[in-house]
Design an enzyme around this catalytic site. Structure first.
Site, PDB file in Angstrom:
ATOM      1  N   SER A  68      48.755  43.506  35.310  1.00  0.00           N
ATOM      2  CA  SER A  68      47.483  42.794  35.365  1.00  0.00           C
ATOM      3  C   SER A  68      46.614  43.354  36.487  1.00  0.00           C
ATOM      4  O   SER A  68      47.128  43.935  37.445  1.00  0.00           O
ATOM      5  CB  SER A  68      47.743  41.298  35.592  1.00  0.00           C
ATOM      6  OG  SER A  68      46.554  40.555  35.453  1.00  0.00           O
ATOM      7  N   ASP A  69      45.321  43.178  36.348  1.00  0.00           N
ATOM      8  CA  ASP A  69      44.375  43.631  37.355  1.00  0.00           C
ATOM      9  C   ASP A  69      43.220  42.646  37.414  1.00  0.00           C
ATOM     10  O   ASP A  69      42.815  42.093  36.384  1.00  0.00           O
ATOM     11  CB  ASP A  69      43.838  45.024  37.014  1.00  0.00           C
ATOM     12  CG  ASP A  69      42.877  45.528  38.067  1.00  0.00           C
ATOM     13  OD1 ASP A  69      43.307  45.695  39.217  1.00  0.00           O
ATOM     14  OD2 ASP A  69      41.691  45.724  37.744  1.00  0.00           O
TER      15      ASP A  69
END
Length: 189
Positions: A68-69
């Site tokens: 995730s970012d």
């Protein structure tokens, strides 16, 4: 059941993934997170999530890996983690009484399948006095947060309104992760 690996060392992402009820381990990707700020930021963020997940998948080839970012955008500019208290002050000064956006991307990957997702949540800060900004900075909460705030902490008292996914602001779109894991684990992702 297949092993689930969170490609992150973020305590917030770990806490959120625990809410799914699935067992998992954490193994941070530890990659260069540089993105092209002139390119489509949604695609750049999704690609970064995928690179994180693919890196960890190499170490856990039989697992389902979650990368995730999260990016904070204000006036189409990326606001990273503040370099120091003065930088945090400038970020919070810019965010106050203003709309910003939190772009969170996700990649859930295995040897058989790759699922990517991105969402943008609008965040509206209230007006803050300089004293309030400095008091918030002195909580220590701003130091390692994109945009210099944590909605789930003391920073929440300055959020007037959000439009979108609250959990994505914290770093992981919880409902999307839960639904995708539930689906893929049933069909042996």
């Amino acid at each position: 059941m297949r092993e689930i690996v969170l490609a992150s060392q973020s305590p917030r992402r770990k806490e959120l993934l625990e809410k799914t009820g699935f067992s998992f381990i954490c193994d941070p990707a530890d990659i260069d997170e540089t993105i092209d700020l002139q390119a489509d930021l949604v695609e750049e963020s999704k690609n970064l999530s995928r690179r994180k997940a693919e890196t960890v998948l190499e170490r856990h080839p039989e697992a389902i890996v979650i990368g995730s970012d999260t990016l904070v955008l204000c006036d189409n500019q990326v606001m990273g983690k503040p370099e120091d208290d003065a930088d945090a002050f400038q970020m919070l000064k810019k965010l106050q009484n203003h709309k910003s956006q939190v772009l969170t991307s996700l990649c859930i990957i295995s040897q058989k399948k790759c699922f990517t997702y991105a969402c943008i949540t609008d965040v509206y800060f209230s007006k803050m006095s300089d004293e309030e900004i400095w008091n918030y900075i002195h909580t220590g909460e701003t130091a390692d947060k994109a945009g210099a705030y944590a909605i789930q902490g003391f920073g929440g008292r300055y959020i007037k309104e959000i439009h979108g996914d609250y959990y994505a602001i914290m770093g992981l779109p919880l409902q999307v992760v839960y639904d995708e894991l539930k689906t893929v684990l049933i069909i042996d992702f």
